[in-house]
Motif scaffolding. Structure first.
Motif: not given
Length: 213
Positions: A13, A15, A172, A180, A183, A187, A200, A208-211
């Motif tokens: 995982i 970010w 995501i 945030r 998640i 996580q 997850l 890959t998390i896009y925040w």
């Protein structure tokens, strides 16, 4: 009674930095630009509209790309709440093939699954509390969230968990501090009350998390 889930080892995982709309558009564009035929699942709702607009202004060859919505509202195509309508308006003239969600349809695996997430941890139209069809394999199912959200009080069609997990990679895309925190909680623990936890912890594909704010 809550369905018990067997959690597999946590996949890789990451970010993304940065994690804004431009970065997401860059990731989708990179997938589209890969040689050969590609299958990409994309979310509905309001968040992807800006990213679709960014993609529409890029000189990309979409002819080998099949796009499938992760979920949609059970409304006519010309309804303002239709995700199919929004996707078609954004990318319908790009040359991509846009697959329509049909209840019970078997779904081929994806090269990339792009998910959004609600503040309750829902992904696609898989909610913590819902009425849902149970179908084997990778399929499209009908769901009704409980309670119905007042801004979109419709039954849904959605890729089921097996279809979402049949991906080489998952991204995501979330915005805001509240999501945030949700998640990060999902996580860091095996809380099955958040549907995003299935992706997850249970799918096995890299995430890959896009925040962004």
């Amino acid at each position: 009674m809550t369905e018990e889930r067997e959690f597999k080892p946590v996949p890789r995982i990451v970010w993304a930095e940065p994690g804004d709309a431009e970065a997401v558009a860059e990731r989708i564009a990179a997938e589209v630009s890969k040689p050969g035929r590609k299958r990409i699942a994309v979310p509905g709702g309001s968040t992807p509209i800006r990213i679709f607009d960014l993609l529409a202004h890029r000189k990309l060859d979409w002819s080998g790309v099949t796009l499938t919505l992760t979920d949609d509202r059970q409304v006519p195509d010309d309804h303002e709440a239709s995700n199919f309508r929004k996707l078609s308006a954004a990318l319908g003239s790009s040359g991509a093939t846009i697959e329509r969600l049909e209840e019970g349809r078997r779904v081929d695996p994806f090269d990339l699954v792009w998910l959004g997430m609600g503040a309750d941890g829902h992904i696609a139209s898989l909610f913590p509390h819902m009425v849902a069809e149970i179908r084997p394999g990778r399929t499209v199912i009908s769901t009704t969230p409980i309670p119905l959200p007042p801004e979109a009080p419709f039954a849904r069609l959605t890729l089921n968990r097996r279809a979402l997990c049949a991906a080489k990679e998952v991204i995501i895309v979330i915005t805001g501090d509240e999501k945030r925190r949700v998640i990060e909680k999902a996580q860091n623990g095996n809380d099955a009350s958040y549907p995003v936890s299935d992706v997850l912890h249970g799918c096995g594909a890299p995430v890959t998390i896009y925040w962004s704010k």
